[in-house]
Design an enzyme around this catalytic site. Structure first.
Site, PDB file in Angstrom:
ATOM      1  N   CYS A   1       5.021  -7.150   8.134  1.00 43.72           N
ATOM      2  CA  CYS A   1       5.994  -6.621   9.097  1.00 43.72           C
ATOM      3  C   CYS A   1       6.172  -7.637  10.216  1.00 43.72           C
ATOM      4  O   CYS A   1       5.202  -8.275  10.634  1.00 43.72           O
ATOM      5  CB  CYS A   1       5.499  -5.291   9.669  1.00 43.72           C
ATOM      6  SG  CYS A   1       6.652  -4.543  10.832  1.00 43.72           S
TER       7      CYS A   1
ATOM      8  N   CYS B   1      -1.844  -2.092  14.728  1.00 47.39           N
ATOM      9  CA  CYS B   1      -1.543  -1.895  13.307  1.00 47.39           C
ATOM     10  C   CYS B   1      -2.014  -3.086  12.468  1.00 47.39           C
ATOM     11  O   CYS B   1      -1.705  -4.238  12.781  1.00 47.39           O
ATOM     12  CB  CYS B   1      -0.037  -1.696  13.189  1.00 47.39           C
ATOM     13  SG  CYS B   1       0.582  -1.788  11.515  1.00 47.39           S
TER      14      CYS B   1
ATOM     15  N   CYS C   1      -2.158   1.857   7.767  1.00 49.12           N
ATOM     16  CA  CYS C   1      -1.308   0.971   6.968  1.00 49.12           C
ATOM     17  C   CYS C   1      -1.722  -0.493   7.091  1.00 49.12           C
ATOM     18  O   CYS C   1      -1.998  -0.998   8.155  1.00 49.12           O
ATOM     19  CB  CYS C   1       0.163   1.221   7.305  1.00 49.12           C
ATOM     20  SG  CYS C   1       0.983   0.079   8.362  1.00 49.12           S
TER      21      CYS C   1
ATOM     22  N   CYS D   1       3.008  -4.780  15.958  1.00 49.66           N
ATOM     23  CA  CYS D   1       2.387  -3.779  16.841  1.00 49.66           C
ATOM     24  C   CYS D   1       0.883  -4.054  16.876  1.00 49.66           C
ATOM     25  O   CYS D   1       0.258  -4.264  15.823  1.00 49.66           O
ATOM     26  CB  CYS D   1       2.663  -2.372  16.327  1.00 49.66           C
ATOM     27  SG  CYS D   1       4.430  -2.021  16.244  1.00 49.66           S
TER      28      CYS D   1
ATOM     29  N   GLU E   1       0.812  -1.216   0.000  1.00 53.76           N
ATOM     30  CA  GLU E   1       0.000   0.000   0.000  1.00 53.76           C
ATOM     31  C   GLU E   1       0.847   1.267   0.000  1.00 53.76           C
ATOM     32  O   GLU E   1       1.933   1.288   0.572  1.00 53.76           O
ATOM     33  CB  GLU E   1      -0.850   0.035   1.275  1.00 53.76           C
ATOM     34  CG  GLU E   1      -1.834  -1.089   1.359  1.00 53.76           C
ATOM     35  CD  GLU E   1      -2.643  -0.999   2.641  1.00 53.76           C
ATOM     36  OE1 GLU E   1      -3.453  -1.898   2.858  1.00 53.76           O
ATOM     37  OE2 GLU E   1      -2.466  -0.052   3.422  1.00 53.76           O
TER      38      GLU E   1
HETATM   39  S1  SF4 Z   1       3.335   0.010  13.183  1.00 59.13           S
HETATM   40 FE1  SF4 Z   1       2.898  -1.743  11.851  1.00 59.13          FE
HETATM   41  S2  SF4 Z   1       4.274  -1.546  10.113  1.00 59.13           S
HETATM   42 FE2  SF4 Z   1       5.033  -0.174  11.724  1.00 59.13          FE
HETATM   43  S3  SF4 Z   1       6.533  -1.404  12.858  1.00 59.13           S
HETATM   44 FE3  SF4 Z   1       4.594  -1.706  13.915  1.00 59.13          FE
HETATM   45  S4  SF4 Z   1       3.711  -3.527  12.976  1.00 59.13           S
HETATM   46 FE4  SF4 Z   1       5.326  -2.822  11.618  1.00 59.13          FE
END
Ligand code: SF4
Length: 357
Positions: free
Chosen positions: A112, A119, A335, A116, A92
């Site tokens: 990723c 996210c 995201c 997190c 994206e």
């Molecule tokens: S916010 Fe999302 S993309 Fe960014 S480091 Fe954490 S898990 Fe990864």
């Protein structure tokens, strides 16, 4: 023979490419002008290259481009893109108009590894790093879609993935964004947004990078950060202090601490107090970010009142603090959200997601 993609190579690597093939190194300059200023992908149309060289490049190389798999436009002008990669994966990118700026937010990995909890990308797991060409081609894809004259002023590497777990490709892509033979976007208009990987930040400082550095802190204490960003435990908050100081010194610019405001989680005045304690002697400013809620994820955006109280408390205590309003709430702009929705709608999954089952 597998063809070589000449997109995304920085100037010095492209010069080496030509030199090792017995060509003059100024061919790199000519090629870059065709790729980034004239958006040309067919070597035969690159008329200032000798005919035999054009034929050789056509035989051995190619110039990649990304296909738009989906696109959504928000009522506030933000446009979210889902790009399809050569192996069928998707990433994206977002175009964010905010006059006088026109910013693009780009991805650096598919998925990723850091997980997190707030996210959508973090819930996918890690699939693979993006190549430099795939990072550069997100910007190109947006420019072409919006019209070649579309004048993107700022680039933030804040989409899917952690840029500093893919540092070499990110640096190659930045070279293309920044170079006068590339997209001519000034270093101060390019932001690397990271969770804060100490040794990588020190590497960037040693390289003398001038790009803006933003660290996604999101919690003022180790305990809370471990809870909401479990993959980041191995990089404790205190280990960020020296790298922040080094980067601020080498780039001659304060580092930004990004802080996503999560209702009832990290947005009280006692959290603000802890944040002041952490930041007060550091060369940093704080950017408070309104959370973009994600379906299926329990976190909510803080009340506006709490956001402003938090900011006021930091300001009163001498911490430079700005607020970034969330854009594109109606178009799955957080995201990883559009990719997740597309996978649900089409029933297709990436290899990484299948292997986790
Ligand atoms: S916010 Fe999302 S993309 Fe960014 S480091 Fe954490 S898990 Fe990864």
């Amino acid at each position: 023979m597998t063809k070589i993609d000449l997109k995304g190579l920085p100037h010095n690597k492209l010069e080496d490419f030509f030199l090792t093939r017995g060509e003059k190194k100024f061919r790199a300059k000519q090629l870059l002008t065709w790729l980034y200023h004239k958006f040309e992908t067919d070597f035969e149309n690159m008329t200032d290259l000798p005919t035999p060289l054009r034929a050789k490049l056509t035989e051995d190389c190619y110039v990649s481009r990304l296909e738009i798999a989906d696109k959504q436009k928000s009522h506030d002008g933000a446009v979210k893109y889902l790009f399809k990669l050569e192996d069928g994966e998707t990433v994206e990118s977002v175009l964010i108009p905010d006059k006088p700026r026109l910013t693009v937010c780009l991805s650096t990995q598919v998925g990723c590894s850091l997980g997190c909890k707030f996210c959508a990308t973090g819930q996918m797991g890690f699939i693979r790093n993006l190549k430099a060409s795939e990072i550069v081609n997100q910007l190109e894809g947006i420019k072409l879609d919006q019209g070649e004259t579309n004048n993107v002023t700022n680039v933030v590497l804040m989409g899917m993935g952690e840029p500093l777990l893919n540092t070499e490709n990110v640096l190659d892509a930045i070279d293309n964004f920044n170079s006068e033979l590339g997209y001519e976007i000034g270093a101060r208009k390019i932001t690397i947004s990271t969770v804060g990987i100490p040794k990588e930040i020190e590497k960037l400082a040693a390289l003398g990078l001038k790009e803006r550095l933003a660290i996604s802190l999101n919690a003022p204490s180790q305990k809370l950060r471990d809870d909401i960003m479990p993959g980041v435990k191995k990089f404790p908050i205190k280990s960020l202090i020296k790298p922040i100081e080094k980067y601020a010194e080498s780039s001659a610019r304060w580092v930004t601490l990004e802080y996503i405001m999560l209702k009832g989680v990290n947005d009280s005045l006692s959290h603000a107090s802890e944040l002041i304690e952490f930041t007060k002697d550091l060369p940093v400013k704080v950017n408070l970010i309104q959370y973009n809620p994600v379906e299926g994820i329990k976190y909510e955006s803080s009340e506006l009142r709490d956001l402003y109280l938090f900011q006021a408390y930091l300001l009163e205590n001498g911490i430079t603090t700005t607020i970034r309003k969330s854009k594109g709430q109606d178009i799955a702009a957080a995201c990883g959200q559009l990719r997740t929705e597309k996978i649900k709608a089409t029933g297709t999954q990436s290899h990484g997601e299948k292997s986790k089952q």
